[in-house]
Design an enzyme around this catalytic site. Structure first.
Site, short mmCIF file in Angstrom:
data_model
loop_
_atom_site.label_atom_id
_atom_site.label_comp_id
_atom_site.label_asym_id
_atom_site.label_seq_id
_atom_site.Cartn_x
_atom_site.Cartn_y
_atom_site.Cartn_z
N GLU A 262 -5.06 -1.29 -18.28
CA GLU A 262 -5.70 -0.45 -17.25
C GLU A 262 -5.03 -0.66 -15.89
O GLU A 262 -5.69 -1.00 -14.91
CB GLU A 262 -7.19 -0.83 -17.11
CG GLU A 262 -8.02 -0.64 -18.35
CD GLU A 262 -9.46 -1.15 -18.16
OE1 GLU A 262 -9.79 -1.70 -17.07
OE2 GLU A 262 -10.24 -1.01 -19.09
N PRO A 263 -3.73 -0.44 -15.77
CA PRO A 263 -3.10 -0.65 -14.47
C PRO A 263 -3.45 0.46 -13.49
O PRO A 263 -3.56 1.62 -13.89
CB PRO A 263 -1.60 -0.63 -14.81
CG PRO A 263 -1.52 0.29 -15.99
CD PRO A 263 -2.79 0.09 -16.77
N GLY A 264 -3.64 0.11 -12.26
CA GLY A 264 -3.89 1.10 -11.21
C GLY A 264 -2.79 0.96 -10.16
O GLY A 264 -1.84 1.75 -10.10
N ARG A 301 -8.00 -0.26 3.82
CA ARG A 301 -7.64 -1.60 3.34
C ARG A 301 -7.49 -2.64 4.45
O ARG A 301 -7.97 -3.76 4.31
CB ARG A 301 -6.36 -1.57 2.49
CG ARG A 301 -6.47 -0.74 1.21
CD ARG A 301 -5.32 -1.00 0.24
NE ARG A 301 -5.51 -2.26 -0.46
CZ ARG A 301 -4.75 -3.32 -0.31
NH1 ARG A 301 -3.72 -3.28 0.50
NH2 ARG A 301 -5.01 -4.43 -0.96
N TYR A 305 -10.09 -5.58 3.89
CA TYR A 305 -9.58 -6.82 3.29
C TYR A 305 -8.61 -7.57 4.21
O TYR A 305 -7.97 -8.51 3.76
CB TYR A 305 -8.80 -6.52 2.01
CG TYR A 305 -9.51 -5.65 1.02
CD1 TYR A 305 -10.62 -6.12 0.32
CD2 TYR A 305 -9.06 -4.35 0.76
CE1 TYR A 305 -11.26 -5.32 -0.61
CE2 TYR A 305 -9.70 -3.55 -0.16
CZ TYR A 305 -10.80 -4.04 -0.84
OH TYR A 305 -11.43 -3.25 -1.76
N CYS A 330 -14.10 4.22 16.76
CA CYS A 330 -14.79 3.32 17.69
C CYS A 330 -15.26 2.03 17.01
O CYS A 330 -16.47 1.80 16.86
CB CYS A 330 -15.96 4.05 18.32
SG CYS A 330 -15.40 5.54 19.11
N1 LLP Z 1 -9.81 -2.01 -14.55
C1 LLP Z 1 -10.95 -2.33 -13.92
C2 LLP Z 1 -12.16 -2.54 -14.72
C3 LLP Z 1 -10.96 -2.47 -12.52
O1 LLP Z 1 -12.10 -2.79 -11.91
C4 LLP Z 1 -9.78 -2.26 -11.78
C5 LLP Z 1 -9.77 -2.38 -10.33
C6 LLP Z 1 -8.61 -1.89 -12.49
C7 LLP Z 1 -8.66 -1.79 -13.87
C8 LLP Z 1 -7.31 -1.61 -11.80
O2 LLP Z 1 -6.82 -2.74 -11.16
P1 LLP Z 1 -5.34 -2.75 -10.49
O3 LLP Z 1 -4.33 -2.65 -11.62
O4 LLP Z 1 -5.26 -1.60 -9.59
O5 LLP Z 1 -5.29 -4.05 -9.78
N2 LLP Z 1 -9.78 -1.68 -3.37
C9 LLP Z 1 -9.06 -2.90 -3.68
C10 LLP Z 1 -8.81 -3.06 -5.16
C11 LLP Z 1 -10.05 -2.99 -6.00
C12 LLP Z 1 -9.77 -3.07 -7.47
C13 LLP Z 1 -10.98 -2.72 -8.24
N3 LLP Z 1 -10.80 -2.70 -9.66
C14 LLP Z 1 -7.78 -2.93 -2.87
O6 LLP Z 1 -7.58 -2.02 -2.06
O7 LLP Z 1 -6.99 -3.85 -2.98
#
Ligand code: LLP
Length: 404
Positions: A262-264, A301, A305, A330
């Site tokens: 599940e890469p994002g 972000r 964070y 603001c």
């Molecule tokens: N699978 C699940 C169940 C997740 O909760 C997430 C991300 C992913 C996959 C994808 O993760 P990745 O490969 O993108 O690391 N808003 C934060 C990141 C929150 C991630 C939430 N879950 C940021 O801007 O760094």
């Protein structure tokens, strides 16, 4: 970006806007799939990172699936052409309407995070005369060493079922009539740079799988989540994708399961810029400021964070200035870089935030009544606005003023 001059896009689309490279997305997807090609695998792109339909479509065209966490994301995936048999539905709080609609239209599996949710899915699938495919997300109590706001695999995080309770929860699920156990799932956090936390997690998983096998519970899918970190600055160390693939192959490769990823961030992070204009420069008593036309509502972000993103001018500058780079909202946290040695930029000049393809546009809001900014996609020498900027009227007309 690709064969398009960003300064040309600026002439046609008013800043600020997000700009995505389609070929960078496809390159990233390809690199990922190469690294895991020795495994029976399915890459379910995590839509929360960037849910723009054109982004999802690019991934659908490469054969990718989707990881969704809401009915909204499910609908986006379907509309962009992802086959329902490649959709995993994650999230701690799936609601009845989300479960029933996705069951009706089809999905690969629900990644279930509690007994109550399991019972809800069983009830709904029984009402619909269906059998729901499920995996449990286990919480391995592992500290992935990330920012605490994006850690998800520790015992005190809300996610998953405790590893120690997993066996009896699987046995309970096995006794329910409208549930089919298909898999096991884990996701320990995001922007992970140390592969050892993955290694530890996978070794827990393979032990659990053995125990399940003894109980005659058959697992077909191992969903290893996302979380691979990317390079935001020269000092960031990033995991080697090939090594990541090898770790999984060693830990889980010979269990006869399909491995779901599940890469994002890895797929879209470095494929996006945020193009913005310097509105003013000003000198305070203690500091100098560069004020941009984008703000924390457009890109959250840094405020959320403390993330630092590189910002570079579109035209080369000579000389440096020491400034805080801020937005017009603001709030004092509307600060992108502090005490930064920036290029000697002038009012009216354009610059770009780097690596904002993931968790950029999706985290934006209309705070201070600033309409959501456009998203533009480049492919080779063409570019298209793939989400337009709403007008002020569009934004305001959603509301009403009842006569009380
Ligand atoms: N699978 C699940 C169940 C997740 O909760 C997430 C991300 C992913 C996959 C994808 O993760 P990745 O490969 O993108 O690391 N808003 C934060 C990141 C929150 C991630 C939430 N879950 C940021 O801007 O760094």
């Amino acid at each position: 970006m690709e064969k398009v001059e960003v300064s040309k896009v600026v002439k046609e689309v008013q800043t600020p806007f997000y700009l995505y490279s389609r070929s960078q997305i496809t390159d990233n997807f390809f690199k990922f799939s190469q690294a895991v090609s020795s495994l029976d695998n399915l890459i379910c792109y995590s839509i929360k990172a960037n849910g723009n339909l054109s982004v999802i479509k690019a991934i659908a065209e490469l054969g990718g699936g989707a990881d969704v966490v809401s009915l909204g994301e499910y609908k986006r995936a379907m509309k962009a052409g992802i086959d329902s048999s490649k959709i995993v539905f994650s999230g701690v709080g799936k609601q009845d309407f989300e479960i029933s609609e996705s069951l009706k239209c089809g999905l690969l599996q629900f990644n279930v995070e509690s007994i109550s949710e399991l019972e809800m899915i069983n009830k709904i699938s029984s009402n619909l005369g269906k059998i729901a495919p499920i995996a449990f997300r286990v919480n391995p109590d592992i500290d992935a060493g990330t920012h605490e706001g994006i850690s998800t695999g520790k015992a005190d995080n809300k996610f998953g079922i405790p590893l120690n309770d997993a066996l009896k929860i699987y046995q309970y699920a096995n006794s329910l009539n409208n549930i089919e156990i298909v898999g096991i799932d884990v996701h320990i956090g995001s922007q992970i740079s140390d592969l050892r936390s993955f290694e530890k997690t996978f070794s827990h998983l393979s032990k659990l799988l053995e125990r399940l096998k003894k109980e005659k519970i058959v697992i077909k899918h191992i969903d290893v989540g996302g979380g691979l970190g990317i390079k935001y600055s020269d000092t960031d160390s990033v995991p080697d994708i090939i090594e990541y693939g090898r770790i999984i192959e060693r830990a889980l490769g010979d269990l006869g399961c399909k491995i779901i990823f599940e890469p994002g961030r890895y797929i879209v992070g470095n494929a996006g810029l945020l193009v913005t204009k310097v509105i003013y420069k000003k000198s305070g008593e203690k500091k100098d400021f560069v004020i941009l036309d984008c703000a924390m509502n457009d890109f959250f972000r840094p405020a959320l964070y403390g993330a630092n993103h590189r910002i570079i001018p579109l035209k080369k500058k000579f000389g440096k200035i020491l400034v805080d780079i801020v937005g017009p909202v603001c709030e004092t946290t509307d600060t992108f870089l502090k005490d930064h040695k920036f290029d000697d930029i002038a009012e009216g000049d354009f610059c770009a935030f780097m690596d904002v393809g993931a968790y950029g546009a999706v985290l934006s809001s209309e705070y201070n009544s600033r309409p959501l900014i456009p998203e533009v996609m480049v492919s080779r020498s063409e570019f298209h606005v793939v989400r337009k900027r709403p007008s002020f009227e569009d934004m305001i007309e959603r509301e009403s003023m009842p006569e009380w």
